[in-house]
Scaffold this motif. Structure first.
Motif, PDB file in Angstrom:
ATOM      1  N   VAL A   1     -29.887  65.569  94.695  1.00  0.00           N
ATOM      2  CA  VAL A   1     -29.815  66.686  93.757  1.00  0.00           C
ATOM      3  C   VAL A   1     -31.218  67.048  93.285  1.00  0.00           C
ATOM      4  O   VAL A   1     -32.137  66.223  93.313  1.00  0.00           O
TER       5      VAL A   1
ATOM      6  N   TYR B   1     -22.169  64.776  86.600  1.00  0.00           N
ATOM      7  CA  TYR B   1     -22.537  65.861  87.512  1.00  0.00           C
ATOM      8  C   TYR B   1     -21.277  66.440  88.145  1.00  0.00           C
ATOM      9  O   TYR B   1     -20.347  65.711  88.495  1.00  0.00           O
ATOM     10  N   TRP B   2     -21.238  67.739  88.286  1.00  0.00           N
ATOM     11  CA  TRP B   2     -20.003  68.450  88.610  1.00  0.00           C
ATOM     12  C   TRP B   2     -19.531  68.295  90.056  1.00  0.00           C
ATOM     13  O   TRP B   2     -18.403  68.666  90.371  1.00  0.00           O
TER      14      TRP B   2
ATOM     15  N   LEU C   1     -26.046  61.761  86.705  1.00  0.00           N
ATOM     16  CA  LEU C   1     -25.609  61.497  88.077  1.00  0.00           C
ATOM     17  C   LEU C   1     -24.875  60.161  88.154  1.00  0.00           C
ATOM     18  O   LEU C   1     -25.470  59.098  87.999  1.00  0.00           O
TER      19      LEU C   1
ATOM     20  N   SER D   1     -22.250  60.057  90.731  1.00  0.00           N
ATOM     21  CA  SER D   1     -21.392  60.582  91.787  1.00  0.00           C
ATOM     22  C   SER D   1     -21.067  59.533  92.844  1.00  0.00           C
ATOM     23  O   SER D   1     -21.888  58.684  93.184  1.00  0.00           O
TER      24      SER D   1
ATOM     25  N   MET E   1     -29.146  67.300  85.341  1.00  0.00           N
ATOM     26  CA  MET E   1     -28.978  68.645  85.858  1.00  0.00           C
ATOM     27  C   MET E   1     -28.497  69.580  84.748  1.00  0.00           C
ATOM     28  O   MET E   1     -27.988  69.129  83.726  1.00  0.00           O
TER      29      MET E   1
ATOM     30  N   TYR F   1     -26.129  67.201  82.642  1.00  0.00           N
ATOM     31  CA  TYR F   1     -25.245  66.454  83.534  1.00  0.00           C
ATOM     32  C   TYR F   1     -25.988  65.265  84.136  1.00  0.00           C
ATOM     33  O   TYR F   1     -27.075  65.424  84.698  1.00  0.00           O
TER      34      TYR F   1
ATOM     35  N   THR G   1     -15.571  66.467  83.709  1.00  0.00           N
ATOM     36  CA  THR G   1     -16.521  67.537  83.438  1.00  0.00           C
ATOM     37  C   THR G   1     -15.803  68.838  83.104  1.00  0.00           C
ATOM     38  O   THR G   1     -16.164  69.538  82.148  1.00  0.00           O
TER      39      THR G   1
END
Length: 228
Positions: free
Chosen positions: A154, A103-104, A146, A148, A214, A144, A115
């Motif tokens: 999200v 995830y970005w 997760l 993080s 995502m 994407y 990413t």
């Protein structure tokens, strides 16, 4: 059958973010490959030899087709032309239709850079008249997962039911003892965090456990019967 490439900054990130989904996809007959941009070292409790044993065992348990670990620098990973080309080479070799990336939004710079590098590499991989080895290839979709370091809430594009795969996902996570289970307190924290997150996303789709994904683009369905 669809070929999938999941990209992570370090060995263990893909497993933590979408290990259950990989188990499910492999069981459904998909060809799944993993690319780690670094070997994850140095870390306080690891070494290159320890990490390699861990990722080899995890890969075996996942049942994936291949795992590639690049020599880019852990902790100091940067989006540059060299890194993009190295990832593009792997994309051309594997020829995936789908890429999975971290995830970005993330507190860990390596995750963000992974990413960015991989998104650019996807574009580089399709270029003709380039010095990148292999035939041009352009994965049609990016999703994407997760993993993080932020405590984020999200809104997923979709959530994959991993209820049947969850216990094995935890077993695979524990293989990474140098990161997740170097003492009982650490494993208690990691396992409870994974469990809570996957229970939460599972609850959103009325199952026991789920993994969120995502997308920058809309996700289409060919058949509405696939909806839970």
């Amino acid at each position: 059958m669809t070929t999938i490439l999941a990209v992570g900054p370090h060995p263990d990130d893909v497993e933590g973010g979408m290990g259950g989904s990989i188990l499910k996809l492999v069981s459904l007959g998909y060809d799944v490959h993993i690319l780690d941009l670094t070997n994850g070292e140095p870390t306080p409790h690891g070494s290159q030899e320890i990490r390699q044993k861990e990722w080899e065992q995890a890969s075996f348990m996942l049942g994936i087709k291949s795992r590639t670990v690049l020599d880019l620098p852990n902790r100091y990973l940067l989006d540059n032309i060299e890194a993009r080309k190295k990832v593009a080479v792997v994309i051309r070799k594997i020829k995936p239709q789908i890429l999975f990336l971290p995830y970005w939004i993330d507190a860990h710079p390596d995750h963000v850079q992974t990413t960015q590098i991989s998104e650019a590499a996807r574009f580089y991989a399709k270029l003709t008249k380039s010095d990148i080895p292999g035939e041009p290839c352009y994965p049609s979709h990016i999703y994407y997962y997760l993993c993080s370091h932020f405590r984020l809430h999200v809104t997923p594009a979709f959530i994959l039911d991993i209820s049947k795969e969850f216990e094995k996902k935890l077993q695979i996570a524990r293989v990474y003892q140098s990161q997740f289970a170097y003492d009982d307190a650490r494993w208690k924290y990691i396992s409870s965090s994974i469990t809570a997150k996957n229970q939460y996303y599972g609850n959103l789709i009325r199952v026991d456990y789920g993994e969120p994904f995502m997308s920058h683009e809309q996700v289409g369905l060919k058949d509405i019967r696939d909806i839970i």
